[in-house]
Enzyme design. Structure first.
Site, mmCIF file in Angstrom:
data_model
loop_
_atom_site.group_PDB
_atom_site.id
_atom_site.type_symbol
_atom_site.label_atom_id
_atom_site.label_comp_id
_atom_site.label_asym_id
_atom_site.label_seq_id
_atom_site.Cartn_x
_atom_site.Cartn_y
_atom_site.Cartn_z
ATOM 1 N N ARG A 21 54.157 32.365 40.293
ATOM 2 C CA ARG A 21 54.419 33.032 39.007
ATOM 3 C C ARG A 21 55.856 33.518 39.012
ATOM 4 O O ARG A 21 56.269 34.264 39.906
ATOM 5 C CB ARG A 21 53.481 34.229 38.829
ATOM 6 C CG ARG A 21 52.021 33.860 38.781
ATOM 7 C CD ARG A 21 51.192 35.064 38.353
ATOM 8 N NE ARG A 21 49.769 34.764 38.464
ATOM 9 C CZ ARG A 21 48.815 35.475 37.893
ATOM 10 N NH1 ARG A 21 49.129 36.538 37.159
ATOM 11 N NH2 ARG A 21 47.553 35.142 38.029
ATOM 12 N N LYS A 30 36.916 51.863 40.687
ATOM 13 C CA LYS A 30 37.315 50.810 39.743
ATOM 14 C C LYS A 30 36.839 51.132 38.328
ATOM 15 O O LYS A 30 35.801 51.778 38.156
ATOM 16 C CB LYS A 30 36.695 49.477 40.152
ATOM 17 C CG LYS A 30 37.327 48.830 41.362
ATOM 18 C CD LYS A 30 36.609 47.525 41.612
ATOM 19 C CE LYS A 30 37.436 46.538 42.372
ATOM 20 N NZ LYS A 30 36.743 45.236 42.457
ATOM 21 N N LYS A 34 32.880 49.617 48.383
ATOM 22 C CA LYS A 34 33.478 49.651 49.709
ATOM 23 C C LYS A 34 34.790 48.873 49.654
ATOM 24 O O LYS A 34 34.877 47.836 48.996
ATOM 25 C CB LYS A 34 32.516 48.963 50.671
ATOM 26 C CG LYS A 34 32.757 49.276 52.108
ATOM 27 C CD LYS A 34 31.598 48.637 52.908
ATOM 28 C CE LYS A 34 31.979 48.492 54.360
ATOM 29 N NZ LYS A 34 32.238 49.754 55.032
ATOM 30 N N TYR A 35 35.817 49.405 50.314
ATOM 31 C CA TYR A 35 37.102 48.698 50.369
ATOM 32 C C TYR A 35 37.063 47.752 51.557
ATOM 33 O O TYR A 35 36.932 48.179 52.703
ATOM 34 C CB TYR A 35 38.241 49.713 50.505
ATOM 35 C CG TYR A 35 39.610 49.079 50.578
ATOM 36 C CD1 TYR A 35 40.118 48.347 49.506
ATOM 37 C CD2 TYR A 35 40.402 49.215 51.717
ATOM 38 C CE1 TYR A 35 41.371 47.763 49.568
ATOM 39 C CE2 TYR A 35 41.659 48.638 51.786
ATOM 40 C CZ TYR A 35 42.139 47.908 50.700
ATOM 41 O OH TYR A 35 43.375 47.335 50.763
ATOM 42 N N ARG A 52 37.340 33.671 30.597
ATOM 43 C CA ARG A 52 38.466 33.103 29.838
ATOM 44 C C ARG A 52 39.192 32.104 30.720
ATOM 45 O O ARG A 52 38.864 31.946 31.891
ATOM 46 C CB ARG A 52 39.435 34.224 29.476
ATOM 47 C CG ARG A 52 39.845 34.990 30.754
ATOM 48 C CD ARG A 52 41.000 35.917 30.534
ATOM 49 N NE ARG A 52 41.111 36.899 31.603
ATOM 50 C CZ ARG A 52 41.857 36.749 32.691
ATOM 51 N NH1 ARG A 52 42.556 35.652 32.853
ATOM 52 N NH2 ARG A 52 41.906 37.683 33.622
ATOM 53 N N GLY A 102 43.733 43.098 34.980
ATOM 54 C CA GLY A 102 45.158 43.149 35.289
ATOM 55 C C GLY A 102 45.505 44.189 36.352
ATOM 56 O O GLY A 102 46.617 44.683 36.389
ATOM 57 N N GLY A 103 44.539 44.510 37.219
ATOM 58 C CA GLY A 103 44.781 45.441 38.328
ATOM 59 C C GLY A 103 44.835 46.912 37.921
ATOM 60 O O GLY A 103 45.160 47.762 38.739
HETATM 61 P P1 ADP Z 1 44.435 36.202 36.126
HETATM 62 O O1 ADP Z 1 43.313 36.572 37.050
HETATM 63 O O2 ADP Z 1 44.171 35.066 35.221
HETATM 64 O O3 ADP Z 1 45.729 36.152 36.831
HETATM 65 P P2 ADP Z 1 45.244 38.769 35.231
HETATM 66 O O4 ADP Z 1 44.230 39.804 35.583
HETATM 67 O O5 ADP Z 1 46.505 38.734 36.011
HETATM 68 O O6 ADP Z 1 44.506 37.398 35.159
HETATM 69 O O7 ADP Z 1 45.575 38.904 33.704
HETATM 70 C C1 ADP Z 1 46.200 37.903 32.957
HETATM 71 C C2 ADP Z 1 46.914 38.518 31.817
HETATM 72 O O8 ADP Z 1 46.024 39.198 30.986
HETATM 73 C C3 ADP Z 1 47.952 39.532 32.209
HETATM 74 O O9 ADP Z 1 48.983 39.443 31.272
HETATM 75 C C4 ADP Z 1 47.226 40.850 32.122
HETATM 76 O O10 ADP Z 1 48.123 41.904 31.890
HETATM 77 C C5 ADP Z 1 46.327 40.573 30.938
HETATM 78 N N1 ADP Z 1 45.025 41.237 30.999
HETATM 79 C C6 ADP Z 1 44.078 41.113 31.949
HETATM 80 N N2 ADP Z 1 42.994 41.830 31.650
HETATM 81 C C7 ADP Z 1 43.246 42.430 30.472
HETATM 82 C C8 ADP Z 1 42.494 43.309 29.614
HETATM 83 N N3 ADP Z 1 41.282 43.720 29.924
HETATM 84 N N4 ADP Z 1 43.082 43.713 28.474
HETATM 85 C C9 ADP Z 1 44.305 43.302 28.154
HETATM 86 N N5 ADP Z 1 45.046 42.470 28.901
HETATM 87 C C10 ADP Z 1 44.532 42.055 30.047
HETATM 88 P P1 ADP Z 2 40.996 43.169 37.935
HETATM 89 O O1 ADP Z 2 39.905 43.159 36.906
HETATM 90 O O2 ADP Z 2 42.039 44.160 37.646
HETATM 91 O O3 ADP Z 2 41.481 41.784 38.246
HETATM 92 P P2 ADP Z 2 39.474 43.039 40.411
HETATM 93 O O4 ADP Z 2 38.154 43.698 40.524
HETATM 94 O O5 ADP Z 2 39.470 41.567 40.254
HETATM 95 O O6 ADP Z 2 40.289 43.741 39.247
HETATM 96 O O7 ADP Z 2 40.370 43.426 41.668
HETATM 97 C C1 ADP Z 2 41.744 43.118 41.715
HETATM 98 C C2 ADP Z 2 42.195 42.925 43.163
HETATM 99 O O8 ADP Z 2 41.960 44.114 43.924
HETATM 100 C C3 ADP Z 2 41.446 41.842 43.916
HETATM 101 O O9 ADP Z 2 42.008 40.567 43.723
HETATM 102 C C4 ADP Z 2 41.560 42.307 45.354
HETATM 103 O O10 ADP Z 2 42.789 41.935 45.924
HETATM 104 C C5 ADP Z 2 41.526 43.805 45.239
HETATM 105 N N1 ADP Z 2 40.150 44.304 45.437
HETATM 106 C C6 ADP Z 2 39.238 44.495 44.481
HETATM 107 N N2 ADP Z 2 38.091 44.982 44.982
HETATM 108 C C7 ADP Z 2 38.269 45.124 46.304
HETATM 109 C C8 ADP Z 2 37.461 45.616 47.392
HETATM 110 N N3 ADP Z 2 36.225 46.069 47.196
HETATM 111 N N4 ADP Z 2 37.992 45.630 48.631
HETATM 112 C C9 ADP Z 2 39.256 45.191 48.834
HETATM 113 N N5 ADP Z 2 40.074 44.743 47.866
HETATM 114 C C10 ADP Z 2 39.600 44.694 46.607
#
Ligand code: ADP
Ligand code: ADP
Ligand code: MG
Length: 446
Positions: A338, A157, A200-201, A292, A163-164
């Site tokens: 959504r 990560k 860990k996944y 946020r 945003g994944g």
């Molecule tokens: P939520 O958990 O509220 O659904 P998301 O991770 O899906 O949040 O992100 C919400 C919005 O913000 C999306 O449009 C995503 O592309 C954007 N976003 C999330 N994290 C970042 C970041 N670090 N920088 C820029 N845009 C981000």
């Molecule tokens: P982002 O900042 O992009 O939202 P997150 O750390 O919240 O990233 O992870 C996004 C998604 O990925 C989670 O909602 C979950 O579905 C999956 N995920 C993240 N970490 C793990 C993990 N350790 N094991 C399994 N799934 C995970």
């Protein structure tokens, strides 16, 4: 209370914030890019200013341009919405330095939680369980050593992730090097920071998150959970509150952990603590904190009757929370879908163009947060989410039926969208019985 607020965002969330301001008697200032001159937020705000070109970096991410408009128009505060500058500590600091209130937590808190590896450490110290893994990895060799300790499968990560993006699933040592390199370069280009950590996944798990509100007087209240396990490529599609299969005892533990987390970080404003919940063992683990407003905040608003955006504004203006943890009694059930301009049947290919016809569903307890209108042309530069359909009912079954009916009523012609796909998910057995985990959509797509 503020008399004028600048809204530093676009789309449905800019509209959501403008509405809250209007009801509070606050004048609004919108900013927009050259691609957004016909956008709804530009017309709904009391004043609007173009701040640059269509690319986000030239407009919505241009800190100096946004701040200059606030200073020139006499806006006392800036609401950043989500995405864009909402989790940027430099921007929050710059606002404060210039005497403009940033509606969110202090810059130090954003920066502490924005580093996801550091956030895990902070939470662990506060007694919140975290996903087993390691801190930052300095090199591929270092990653290899840590991977042996963590075991497979594991996730790479990005420290700055959101945003994944910057996430890679690694099943075996042979995959580590290419995953490490590609995650790092994706994170470098998306966030300007290629640093990585690993964990860990966990599978199969639910993504359960807790909403908190904290004021300037040390009060932290948790408004309960959202089940956001309907995801595709780590992006949420459907969210609901409450999480039907979460045992009450675990819910209480997660609420307590979230309040502790808020207190330990010196939090202020609205924040979300994301956890993974393992239904088999009943264990939960901290994943990250979003400092946020969250996209899916409406489901919490529906079941708690608390307007999160108004409270963000009040807290920033120094108002004390007028309710305590014991007053939070979520009622009924809320679901959000959504709506994205993508074709789910063609690998979610994005779709742009003119909205030729729009019919928005209605009826009791049906809410559609959107910025589109008939005749509007969706520009290709931004997020594909064009609206959020939210329903509320006394029971989960009724909420599901209401959502299916509302999705069926929704008509958006001229572009492709995912409403039918969302309805298919709602009809799946795993959704109906609430057992769905984060891998459910991938399995559903086959
Ligand atoms: P939520 O958990 O509220 O659904 P998301 O991770 O899906 O949040 O992100 C919400 C919005 O913000 C999306 O449009 C995503 O592309 C954007 N976003 C999330 N994290 C970042 C970041 N670090 N920088 C820029 N845009 C981000
Ligand atoms: P982002 O900042 O992009 O939202 P997150 O750390 O919240 O990233 O992870 C996004 C998604 O990925 C989670 O909602 C979950 O579905 C999956 N995920 C993240 N970490 C793990 C993990 N350790 N094991 C399994 N799934 C995970
Ligand atoms: Mg997340």
């Amino acid at each position: 209370m503020f008399s004028k607020i600048l809204v530093a965002n676009r789309g449905e969330i800019a509209i959501r914030i403008i509405r809250a301001c209007k009801e509070m008697g606050i004048t609004t200032v919108a900013v927009f890019s050259e691609a957004d001159k016909d956008a709804l937020h530009v017309h709904l705000a009391d004043e609007s200013y173009c701040i640059g070109g269509p690319l986000s970096k030239d407009s919505y991410l241009n800190m100096k341009a946004v701040l200059s408009v606030a200073l020139a128009t006499g806006a006392q505060a800036i609401h950043p919405g989500y995405g864009f500058l909402s989790e940027n500590p430099e921007f929050a600091g710059l606002c404060e330095k210039n005497g403009v209130t940033f509606i969110g937590p202090p810059a130090e808190v954003i920066s502490k939680m924005g580093d996801k590896a550091m956030a895990k450490k902070t939470m662990q110290e506060a007694g919140v369980p975290v996903i087993p893994g390691c801190g930052l990895v300095e090199s591929f060799e270092h990653a290899k050593r840590e991977a042996e300790k963590i075991g497979f499968p594991l996730l790479i990560k990005a420290r700055a992730g959101g945003g994944g993006r910057g996430i890679r699933l690694i099943h075996a040592m042979e995959e580590l090097e290419s995953g490490y390199r590609s995650a790092s370069s994706e994170a470098q280009s998306a966030f300007g920071d290629g640093a990585l950590y690993m964990e860990k996944y966990l599978k199969p798990v639910k993504h359960i998150e807790m909403q908190i509100l904290a004021d300037n007087y040390g009060n932290v209240v948790c408004l309960g959970e959202r089940d956001c396990s309907v995801q595709r490529k780590n992006q949420k599609l459907i969210e609901e509150s409450p999480a039907a299969i979460l045992p009450e005892e675990t819910r209480q533990k997660m609420i307590e952990a979230s309040v502790r987390a808020g207190a330990a970080t010196g939090y202020r404003g609205a924040g979300t603590i994301e956890y993974l919940y393992d239904p088999a063992s009943g264990d939960f683990y901290f994943m990250e904190m979003n400092t946020r407003l969250q996209v899916e905040h409406p489901v919490t608003e529906m079941v708690t009757w608390i307007d999160l955006v108004k409270w963000q504004i009040r807290i920033a203006a120094g108002v004390k929370l007028d309710f305590a943890q014991k007053d939070i009694e979520p009622r009924g059930h809320a679901i959000e879908c959504r709506i994205t301009a993508e074709n789910p049947y063609q690998n979610f290919r994005p779709s742009c163009g003119k909205i030729e016809m729009l019919f928005i569903p209605g009826g009791p307890w049906v809410r559609f947060d959107t910025a589109i209108y008939q005749g509007y042309t969706i520009p290709p530069f931004y997020d594909s989410m064009i609206g959020k359909l939210i329903v509320y009912a006394k029971t989960r079954d009724e909420a599901i039926r209401k959502m299916k009916a509302a999705l069926c009523e929704l008509i958006i012609e001229g572009i492709e969208h995912n409403a039918d796909f969302e309805a298919e998910i709602l009809s799946a057995e795993e959704f109906e019985n609430s057992t769905y985990t984060t891998d459910f959509v991938a399995g559903f797509l086959g």
